[in-house]
Design a protein around this motif. Structure first.
Motif, PDB file in Angstrom:
ATOM      1  N   ARG A   1       0.833  -1.210   0.000  1.00  0.00           N
ATOM      2  CA  ARG A   1       0.000   0.000   0.000  1.00  0.00           C
ATOM      3  C   ARG A   1       0.860   1.249   0.000  1.00  0.00           C
ATOM      4  NH1 ARG A   1      -3.684  -0.775   3.890  1.00  0.00           N
ATOM      5  NH2 ARG A   1      -3.708  -3.032   3.785  1.00  0.00           N
ATOM      6  N   LEU A   2       2.016   1.150  -0.632  1.00  0.00           N
ATOM      7  CA  LEU A   2       2.920   2.284  -0.623  1.00  0.00           C
ATOM      8  C   LEU A   2       2.344   3.496  -1.322  1.00  0.00           C
ATOM      9  CD1 LEU A   2       6.383   0.556  -1.137  1.00  0.00           C
ATOM     10  CD2 LEU A   2       5.641   1.907   0.815  1.00  0.00           C
ATOM     11  N   GLY A   3       1.378   3.267  -2.182  1.00  0.00           N
ATOM     12  CA  GLY A   3       0.741   4.393  -2.851  1.00  0.00           C
ATOM     13  C   GLY A   3      -0.008   5.283  -1.888  1.00  0.00           C
ATOM     14  N   ASP A   4      -0.502   4.693  -0.778  1.00  0.00           N
ATOM     15  CA  ASP A   4      -1.260   5.480   0.197  1.00  0.00           C
ATOM     16  C   ASP A   4      -0.353   6.269   1.117  1.00  0.00           C
ATOM     17  OD1 ASP A   4      -3.537   2.705   0.587  1.00  0.00           O
ATOM     18  OD2 ASP A   4      -3.686   4.477  -0.713  1.00  0.00           O
ATOM     19  N   THR A   5       0.872   5.810   1.235  1.00  0.00           N
ATOM     20  CA  THR A   5       1.739   6.407   2.255  1.00  0.00           C
ATOM     21  C   THR A   5       2.933   7.107   1.633  1.00  0.00           C
ATOM     22  OG1 THR A   5       2.875   4.286   2.459  1.00  0.00           O
ATOM     23  CG2 THR A   5       1.117   4.744   4.031  1.00  0.00           C
ATOM     24  N   ALA A   6       2.732   7.650   0.456  1.00  0.00           N
ATOM     25  CA  ALA A   6       3.798   8.433  -0.202  1.00  0.00           C
ATOM     26  C   ALA A   6       5.089   7.661  -0.326  1.00  0.00           C
ATOM     27  CB  ALA A   6       4.026   9.742   0.567  1.00  0.00           C
ATOM     28  N   GLY A   7       4.990   6.337  -0.530  1.00  0.00           N
ATOM     29  CA  GLY A   7       6.202   5.566  -0.783  1.00  0.00           C
ATOM     30  C   GLY A   7       7.007   5.232   0.448  1.00  0.00           C
ATOM     31  N   ILE A   8       6.445   5.432   1.628  1.00  0.00           N
ATOM     32  CA  ILE A   8       7.155   5.066   2.857  1.00  0.00           C
ATOM     33  C   ILE A   8       6.373   3.939   3.513  1.00  0.00           C
ATOM     34  CG2 ILE A   8       7.876   5.882   5.135  1.00  0.00           C
ATOM     35  CD1 ILE A   8       7.942   8.702   3.875  1.00  0.00           C
ATOM     36  N   CYS A   9       7.044   2.826   3.752  1.00  0.00           N
ATOM     37  CA  CYS A   9       6.316   1.651   4.214  1.00  0.00           C
ATOM     38  C   CYS A   9       6.060   1.696   5.710  1.00  0.00           C
ATOM     39  CB  CYS A   9       7.100   0.390   3.880  1.00  0.00           C
ATOM     40  SG  CYS A   9       6.288  -1.091   4.500  1.00  0.00           S
ATOM     41  N   PRO A  10       4.788   1.716   6.148  1.00  0.00           N
ATOM     42  CA  PRO A  10       4.527   1.751   7.585  1.00  0.00           C
ATOM     43  C   PRO A  10       4.776   0.394   8.242  1.00  0.00           C
ATOM     44  CG  PRO A  10       2.470   1.702   6.376  1.00  0.00           C
ATOM     45  CD  PRO A  10       3.555   1.783   5.361  1.00  0.00           C
ATOM     46  N   ILE A  11       4.765  -0.683   7.455  1.00  0.00           N
ATOM     47  CA  ILE A  11       4.963  -2.003   8.065  1.00  0.00           C
ATOM     48  C   ILE A  11       6.406  -2.157   8.517  1.00  0.00           C
ATOM     49  CG2 ILE A  11       4.651  -4.472   7.721  1.00  0.00           C
ATOM     50  CD1 ILE A  11       2.078  -2.990   7.239  1.00  0.00           C
ATOM     51  N   THR A  12       7.370  -1.754   7.650  1.00  0.00           N
ATOM     52  CA  THR A  12       8.765  -1.920   8.042  1.00  0.00           C
ATOM     53  C   THR A  12       9.308  -0.743   8.823  1.00  0.00           C
ATOM     54  OG1 THR A  12       9.194  -1.287   5.768  1.00  0.00           O
ATOM     55  CG2 THR A  12       9.804  -3.519   6.421  1.00  0.00           C
ATOM     56  N   ARG A  13       8.917   0.446   8.465  1.00  0.00           N
ATOM     57  CA  ARG A  13       9.604   1.572   9.069  1.00  0.00           C
ATOM     58  C   ARG A  13       8.937   2.075  10.342  1.00  0.00           C
ATOM     59  NH1 ARG A  13      12.000   5.393   4.485  1.00  0.00           N
ATOM     60  NH2 ARG A  13      13.225   6.028   6.284  1.00  0.00           N
ATOM     61  N   CYS A  14       7.659   1.647  10.575  1.00  0.00           N
ATOM     62  CA  CYS A  14       7.055   1.923  11.869  1.00  0.00           C
ATOM     63  C   CYS A  14       7.299   0.698  12.727  1.00  0.00           C
ATOM     64  CB  CYS A  14       5.561   2.183  11.717  1.00  0.00           C
ATOM     65  SG  CYS A  14       4.669   2.200  13.288  1.00  0.00           S
ATOM     66  N   THR A  15       7.852   0.890  13.893  1.00  0.00           N
ATOM     67  CA  THR A  15       8.230  -0.265  14.704  1.00  0.00           C
ATOM     68  C   THR A  15       7.020  -1.092  15.112  1.00  0.00           C
ATOM     69  OG1 THR A  15       9.745  -0.915  16.463  1.00  0.00           O
ATOM     70  CG2 THR A  15       8.164   0.776  16.994  1.00  0.00           C
ATOM     71  N   LYS A  16       5.851  -0.466  15.188  1.00  0.00           N
ATOM     72  CA  LYS A  16       4.641  -1.222  15.528  1.00  0.00           C
ATOM     73  C   LYS A  16       3.911  -1.670  14.284  1.00  0.00           C
ATOM     74  CE  LYS A  16       4.215   1.476  19.749  1.00  0.00           C
ATOM     75  NZ  LYS A  16       3.416   2.431  20.509  1.00  0.00           N
ATOM     76  N   GLY A  17       4.289  -1.140  13.150  1.00  0.00           N
ATOM     77  CA  GLY A  17       3.668  -1.557  11.909  1.00  0.00           C
ATOM     78  C   GLY A  17       2.196  -1.200  11.805  1.00  0.00           C
ATOM     79  N   ILE A  18       1.803  -0.080  12.409  1.00  0.00           N
ATOM     80  CA  ILE A  18       0.385   0.259  12.401  1.00  0.00           C
ATOM     81  C   ILE A  18       0.009   1.033  11.143  1.00  0.00           C
ATOM     82  CG2 ILE A  18       0.127   0.191  14.881  1.00  0.00           C
ATOM     83  CD1 ILE A  18       0.396   3.204  14.952  1.00  0.00           C
ATOM     84  N   LEU A  19      -1.264   0.976  10.803  1.00  0.00           N
ATOM     85  CA  LEU A  19      -1.720   1.605   9.568  1.00  0.00           C
ATOM     86  C   LEU A  19      -2.397   2.939   9.799  1.00  0.00           C
ATOM     87  CD1 LEU A  19      -3.208  -1.472   7.727  1.00  0.00           C
ATOM     88  CD2 LEU A  19      -0.962  -0.448   7.479  1.00  0.00           C
ATOM     89  N   ASN A  20      -2.856   3.198  11.008  1.00  0.00           N
ATOM     90  CA  ASN A  20      -3.432   4.502  11.315  1.00  0.00           C
ATOM     91  C   ASN A  20      -2.486   5.184  12.289  1.00  0.00           C
ATOM     92  OD1 ASN A  20      -6.234   4.313  10.012  1.00  0.00           O
ATOM     93  ND2 ASN A  20      -6.140   2.438  11.246  1.00  0.00           N
ATOM     94  N   GLY A  21      -1.423   5.684  11.757  1.00  0.00           N
ATOM     95  CA  GLY A  21      -0.428   6.245  12.656  1.00  0.00           C
ATOM     96  C   GLY A  21      -0.578   7.745  12.804  1.00  0.00           C
ATOM     97  N   PRO A  22       0.268   8.415  13.551  1.00  0.00           N
ATOM     98  CA  PRO A  22       1.297   7.858  14.428  1.00  0.00           C
ATOM     99  C   PRO A  22       0.725   7.466  15.776  1.00  0.00           C
ATOM    100  CG  PRO A  22       1.371  10.235  14.524  1.00  0.00           C
ATOM    101  CD  PRO A  22       0.257   9.898  13.576  1.00  0.00           C
ATOM    102  N   CYS A  23       1.520   6.805  16.603  1.00  0.00           N
ATOM    103  CA  CYS A  23       1.102   6.545  17.966  1.00  0.00           C
ATOM    104  C   CYS A  23       1.582   7.711  18.815  1.00  0.00           C
ATOM    105  CB  CYS A  23       1.682   5.228  18.482  1.00  0.00           C
ATOM    106  SG  CYS A  23       3.461   5.317  18.805  1.00  0.00           S
ATOM    107  N   ALA A  24       1.355   7.646  20.098  1.00  0.00           N
ATOM    108  CA  ALA A  24       1.703   8.786  20.937  1.00  0.00           C
ATOM    109  C   ALA A  24       3.167   8.787  21.334  1.00  0.00           C
ATOM    110  CB  ALA A  24       0.836   8.785  22.195  1.00  0.00           C
ATOM    111  N   GLY A  25       3.888   7.785  20.932  1.00  0.00           N
ATOM    112  CA  GLY A  25       5.266   7.670  21.405  1.00  0.00           C
ATOM    113  C   GLY A  25       6.262   8.463  20.593  1.00  0.00           C
ATOM    114  N   THR A  26       5.804   9.156  19.550  1.00  0.00           N
ATOM    115  CA  THR A  26       6.771   9.850  18.711  1.00  0.00           C
ATOM    116  C   THR A  26       7.237  11.134  19.383  1.00  0.00           C
ATOM    117  OG1 THR A  26       6.871  11.227  16.741  1.00  0.00           O
ATOM    118  CG2 THR A  26       4.717  10.451  17.393  1.00  0.00           C
ATOM    119  N   LYS A  27       8.529  11.335  19.371  1.00  0.00           N
ATOM    120  CA  LYS A  27       9.094  12.525  20.003  1.00  0.00           C
ATOM    121  C   LYS A  27      10.206  13.059  19.121  1.00  0.00           C
ATOM    122  CE  LYS A  27       9.755  12.267  24.560  1.00  0.00           C
ATOM    123  NZ  LYS A  27      10.405  12.146  25.877  1.00  0.00           N
TER     124      LYS A  27
END
Lengths: 708, 227, 300
Positions: B140-166
């Motif tokens: 689904r890289l077309g939805d995320t501007a070519g950045i993979c949320p499965i590999t590059r988000c440590t939780k692999g979530i699809l409705n990101g971000p989580c609250a842990g981003t700082k």
């Protein structure tokens, strides 16, 4: 079922091994430009490593009279040198002179024995004749040199002044021929070749040079006080001191003219001028000669030519006209055109005419003549219209250079040999590809700029007084540093095993000179004319697909390491320390060269040609074979190549990781850098390292005892 | 491509401990590119094992080396047939696929893995490799501007971000970028923020049952019609 | 909607107060029970955290059962880190059957920050998908499209991070959670009321209730530690300085003061709908905070 690929993997490996033993280096431009095709790159590299005797051997393999070239060669190699594109060319001639003097070339004896019956006569003892005699003698022929003058050498003896080529140097070279058993007949002018054949010679090499001065063909040229340049030089070289008066003009722009002018100066003439009819750019004399002449105070007048000479009151009144450059002639040189009405008069005591020389061929030779009174000879076989008569040197080409004459003499020897043995005279087949192509700007930018070290010379004042040699030689350090500037054209890296290449782009990424690139089809190319032969990509290629072109470079470290390990095993000194030391740096040529002799017990040096080529594998092998400690010593900032220190440290870290897992202390492997710039003393560091290794060794011995 | 990392020397030595004659088998494709198992690494490992053996005194092993262009194709494996007669075990530096292929072909020989196959990724620069793709089978890289949320988000979530981003970094590691911050910024640049406002339902993990098979050829009935 | 007293209070104008209790790492629930008893009548609902910071603890569901048994109002915290959709749906059926009907839907902290670093992270769902899943269950089917024999009804909430340094993506997420059906939000720890005000200006357009998260710090060191290691917490420098200014041993007192001060201001200025007090190991001082903030009489 899947179809099987033919299992010729063993054949493939065999072919690979064969390919690896072949010299795949390209002929560099210096070698291609040299008429003798000397292996210049090789001896310059050996000099850079401090291996002067070996450099001298390489020189002698290609040139029978290296000392002569060391003084007077016109160095077409330097003109072709690609370092010109970066800063200044390598001073090859100066390095040759260093090798010849430091290596003691004059000590080297030459020997030959007669194995053939056919006698060969050589008419003329210039460089062509001397070279031909040398090579024919080496092939075992009885050789006789006939020389009209009282001493051998041709133009070397009578044309080149002694401040350029000292007498002793020429004498020593000529001596060799006597040692080799060449029969020498001086004061013998040959006027008929038939006579020689009657005397039993089976072949004759005519190499009488070009000594007859050309005339200006102007009014008054016969007047006393007007002398021919070549004759003048001959007389001076033979010991005469013609009186020239106080004001002398030399007409001409070649080396003979400049030599004549500088000789006149040294004979005490206070006012010497050179009159040349074209401009500085067209002057055929070599740049450095003209430079030195100007320094000595000789006045050069360009675009001036004499038109009439009158004798007046014991002096010469010379009418000159100013010239301008007109259209280029057939050979592309712009013709001088007199400017009407610009005549002026000048008074001189002596006028020396040195506008060119031509051979003086006796009619009795019966050989066909060509343009400018030269002898016509076939360029490949050197034969003339007469069977058994060969010709070469200035007599055929007109006035040319010493090295061209040497090449002609060498070629003549092999052609005469072909003739006498009834062999087909095959053309010279040079199988090696020549390096072509200029350095790209990107490559030039990355190359460290180190200025050329010019040969020191006597000061102009000191040298214009007598005929002492003008040039002084290099010191050891100067020679080494100059030799290290060489770019090593054509002996760099190539992707030999294309099938192994995974196009991983590592070579592209690690090259400090950005040489490897992707071509249009997505294949990596390493252009041979840009590669600086540093060896980094060779060591980093994950597929081992890249090799260095010279077989020696490929094997060198492994062989030297094995050799050192063998010696170490025999001597059994403990602790055993192996040091990979750059031959170009401190350990090869500098302050720590003494370590070579095993001066420190237990330390064995593996000389490497730049530490960038030392791989982690080599370090591990040393430990495998019992080394307590291993160090790598490079040149640091002085390294002629970029980034080498970074790679040494990468590989040291890689090997250390393994050492740690085996239970060997990582400190056993150290990288030392030449510390002349940052203040530390490498000898001290090495001492400390050796001490520490000694402690570790003792500790391990004790542990073993405790356990058992 | 597939990125792997060589196992530690200690682990490898433990694995080969009971085998006398070991063939170190390299692979000329992915593991060559990431400098983990190509011909150079085969040679280096060989040297390392020999040093280890020399130092420890028990010289139980003899090693041989060979590198195949690829271990995962049967035709390349054919080239091994003559070379494994006098071998007690094969230490393969190929990726997990290669190890299994070799083991299947030479089923009476123990085949040991010399590298840890880690991920599919690409180099950042020489010597640094980043994971990029998890082979989720539902790109689904077309939805995320070519950045993979499965590999590059440590939780692999699809409705990101989580609250842990700082500071744009992930809570799991300060060196890791928060993929969803990257995705937000890039979508913003592409004027496609709508993609991120959309609700993404849970992933279809059926896309990766193990082991998966893709049949790319058509199944044709001999004498009949295409299926 | 279910008829929980918490849910009823959500639709009233009452200033809501919730707090959370961290369960034990082990079977000894005595301290947790003690805290439940201490707080159950002083607050509107009690959250039981679920593997907070990815540290393995007694499960939230179990803690909520204890709250329920003692007569308190529990809020079940469900994270997506440890359970897949089957397990979560199964747990929710149990929760509903035991009268636990308030659920806080969280994605969950990453495995790396916890004490079982080699565990497999599940993350079959994220918080938004979890909210929607619950609504789906309420409609009588499970996520696989199968009919449920008895559908649950929940009051669901989520978290939000008004003090995030890059707020836009967080607002996007907030929108999605609201659209997915969240009724209440408990924020991450608030230290800077300005950010809360700005957030509420945006959030007030939605029919949801927001409870500001108030963290009780015990020392400057604790503040710094949480800054560096706990996801979602950003303690501002002035607060750290204030904590550092007191002498040793008085840190907690200061923390109580700061917390109470924040709560008072929030209540007085009606900045949001309530507060969620996170005592992080010091649950015993929550009554003191309530008293200091003037909230003692506001309870069940």
């Amino acid at each position: 079922m899947y179809s099987s690929v033919t299992d010729d993997t063993q054949n493939r490996r065999d072919r690979q091994t064969k390919r690896l033993s072949v010299d795949r280096s390209l002929m560099p431009p210096c070698q291609a430009a040299c008429p003798l095709h000397m292996d210049i790159r090789e001896y310059v590299d050996l000099t850079a490593q401090g291996r002067i005797m070996e450099a001298l051997q390489v020189i002698r393999n290609g040139n029978p009279f290296p000392s002569i070239c060391a003084y007077v060669c016109t160095h077409p190699c330097e003109d072709a040198c690609r370092r010109c594109q970066v800063d200044k060319p390598i001073a090859v001639r100066a390095l040759k002179r260093f090798a010849v003097e430091f290596g003691g070339d004059r000590m080297i004896q030459s020997e030959a024995e007669t194995t053939r019956g056919e006698k060969v006569a050589i008419v003329g003892s210039g460089p062509a004749g001397l070279a031909c005699a040398y090579y024919l003698r080496k092939l075992g022929y009885p050789v006789t040199i006939f020389e009209a003058h009282s001493e051998l050498g041709g133009m070397l003896r009578v044309g080149i002044p002694q401040y350029r080529l000292p007498r002793e140097v020429l004498d020593t070279e000529v001596q060799r021929l006597t040692q080799m058993g060449v029969e020498i007949r001086t004061n013998t002018r040959v006027v008929s070749l038939d006579l020689l054949f009657d005397m039993g010679y089976k072949a004759v090499f005519v190499t009488i040079g070009a000594h007859q001065g050309l005339r200006m063909e102007i009014e008054g040229e016969e007047s006393p006080g007007v002398i021919d340049g070549a004759t003048f030089l001959r007389e001076v070289n033979l010991g005469l001191k013609p009186s020239l008066g106080r004001k002398v003009a030399v007409v001409g722009g070649g080396n003979v003219a400049v030599d004549a002018a500088r000789t006149a100066l040294r004979l005490g003439v206070p006012n010497v001028k050179i009159l040349y009819r074209r401009s500085r750019a067209e002057m055929p004399a070599s740049d450095i000669e003209v430079e030195q002449a100007l320094e000595e105070g000789i006045d050069v007048r360009f675009l001036v030519a004499p038109t009439r000479i009158k004798r007046k009151n014991g002096r010469l009144s010379v009418t000159c006209v100013r010239m301008e450059l007109g259209e280029p002639d057939a050979r592309g040189r712009r013709q001088p055109v007199p400017i009407k009405g610009s005549e002026f008069n000048k008074e001189f005591d002596t006028l020396i005419v040195a506008i060119g020389q031509a051979p003086q061929t006796p009619g009795g030779f019966g050989v066909r003549m060509g343009r400018g009174s030269t002898i016509q000879a076939d360029p490949i076989t050197l034969t003339t219209n007469r069977a058994g008569v060969f010709a070469g040197g200035d007599a055929v080409s007109g006035p040319a250079t010493v090295v061209e004459a040497l090449a002609a003499g060498r070629l003549a020897a092999s052609r005469i040999d072909d003739y006498l043995q009834r062999r087909y005279p095959l053309g010279d087949k040079e199988t090696r590809q020549r390096l072509s192509g200029d350095l790209l700007l990107e490559t030039i930018e990355m190359i460290r700029k180190v200025g050329r070290l010019e040969l020191p010379t006597l000061s102009p004042e000191a040298r214009s007084k007598d005929f002492k040699p003008v040039e002084l030689g290099y010191s050891w350090e100067a020679a080494i540093n100059e030799a290290r500037r060489c770019l090593r054209c054509g002996m760099g890296a190539e992707i030999l095993f294309q099938d192994k290449c995974a196009t991983c782009l590592t070579c592209l990424r690690v090259c400090p000179y950005h040489v490897p690139h992707l071509d249009a089809s997505g294949t990596i190319q390493i252009p041979d004319d840009q590669c600086q032969a540093c060896g980094v990509c060779v060591a980093e290629c994950p597929a081992k697909a890249i090799v260095l072109r010279k077989p020696y470079d490929r094997r060198q470290i492994t062989e030297e390491l094995d050799h050192a390990l063998k010696s170490a095993a025999q001597s059994n000194l403990k602790p055993l320390i192996i040091g990979f030391c750059c031959q170009y740096g401190l350990f090869g040529t500098g302050a720590l060269a003494g370590l070579w002799r095993g001066a420190k017990a237990g330390i064995w040096i593996v000389p490497v040609l730049c530490t960038a080529k030392v791989e982690a594998d080599h370090m591990l092998r040393a430990f495998e074979m019992g080394a307590e400690g291993v160090f790598i010593a490079g040149c640091g900032e002085q390294c002629a190549r970029e980034n080498t220190d970074f790679w040494v440290r990468q590989r040291v870290e890689k090997a250390r990781r393994i050492l740690a897992q085996i239970g060997l202390e990582p400190e056993r492997l150290q990288a030392f850098v030449s510390t002349t710039t940052n203040g530390g003393d490498p000898a001290e560091e090495l001492d400390r390292f050796a001490e520490r290794m000694g402690n570790l060794y003792l500790a391990s011995i004790i542990m073993q005892e405790v356990r058992s | 491509m597939i990125v792997a990392e060589q196992k530690s020397l200690e682990e490898i030595r433990r694995m080969i401990d009971s085998y006398g004659r070991v063939l170190i088998l390299g692979c000329g494709t992915c593991v060559t590119v990431c400098d983990a198992g190509g011909e150079r690494e085969v040679s280096f490992l060989h040297n390392a094992l020999r040093v280890a053996q020399a130092r420890s005194g028990n010289g139980a092993h003899t090693f041989s080396e060979y590198t195949l262009k690829r271990q995962c194709d049967p035709e390349f494996l054919d080239m091994l047939t003559g070379r494994v007669e006098d071998v007690d075990a094969i230490l393969s530096l190929g990726c997990g696929i290669g190890v299994q292929a070799v083991a299947e072909r030479f089923s009476d020989l123990p085949v040991l893995p010399g590298v840890n196959t880690s991920f599919m990724g690409m180099p950042k620069e020489w010597g640094i490799w980043d994971e990029r793709c998890a082979a989720c089978g539902d790109c689904r890289l077309g939805d995320t501007a070519g950045i993979c949320p499965i590999t590059r988000c440590t939780k692999g979530i699809l409705n990101g971000p989580c609250a842990g981003t700082k500071n744009g970094k992930c809570e799991a590691s300060k060196d890791m970028d928060c993929a969803w911050v990257l995705i937000y910024k890039r979508l913003e640049g592409l004027q496609q923020l709508e993609n991120m406002r959309r609700y993404y339902p849970p992933r279809n993990f059926r896309a990766i049952p193990r082991p998966k098979r893709i049949v790319s050829k058509a199944i044709i009935d001999v004498g009949g019609e295409n299926e | 909607m279910s008829n929980s007293s918490f849910e009823e209070k959500l639709s009233s104008d009452k200033f809501l107060v919730t707090t959370e209790i961290g369960p034990p790492k082990g079977t000894d629930t005595s301290e947790m029970i003690h805290h439940i008893d201490l707080l159950k009548d002083k607050v509107d609902a009690i959250n039981v955290t679920d593997g907070q910071s990815s540290v393995m603890r007694f499960a939230s569901l179990g803690g909520c059962l204890l709250v329920k048994e003692s007569g308190g109002e529990p809020i079940l915290q469900v994270t997506c880190r440890d359970r897949n959709r089957l397990a979560i749906q199964a747990d929710l059926l149990v929760a509903y059957s035991r009268g636990i009907t308030n659920v806080l839907c969280l994605t969950g902290d990453s495995i790396d920050v916890g004490d079982h670093k080699e565990a497999k992270p599940v993350f079959d769902l994220d918080s938004v998908q979890l909210l929607r899943m619950i609504r789906t269950m309420e409609s009588g089917t499970d996520m696989g499209g199968n009919e449920l024999k008895g559908a649950p009804k929940f009051c669901i909430g989520a978290s939000v991070h008004p003090e995030a340094d890059f707020i836009e993506p967080q607002l996007l997420k907030f929108d999605k959670k609201v659209a997915a059906g969240a009724q209440f939000f408990q924020t991450q720890g608030i230290f800077d009321l300005g950010s809360l005000r700005r957030f509420m200006q945006y959030a007030s357009q939605f029919d949801v209730r927001t409870l500001a998260g108030i963290i009780v710090l015990a020392s400057a060191r604790m503040a710094r530690y949480m800054n560096d290691n706990v996801p979602g917490i950003i303690v501002s420098q002035p607060v750290i300085d204030e904590l550092a200014s007191v002498e040793k041993g008085k840190g907690l007192q200061k923390g109580i003061e700061i917390a109470a001060g924040l709560i008072r201001t929030i209540k007085e200025e009606k900045l949001c709908h309530g507060v969620h007090i996170m005592a992080v190991g010091n649950e015993g001082v929550v009554p003191d905070i309530l008293e200091a903030a003037g909230l003692v009489d506001v309870h069940v």
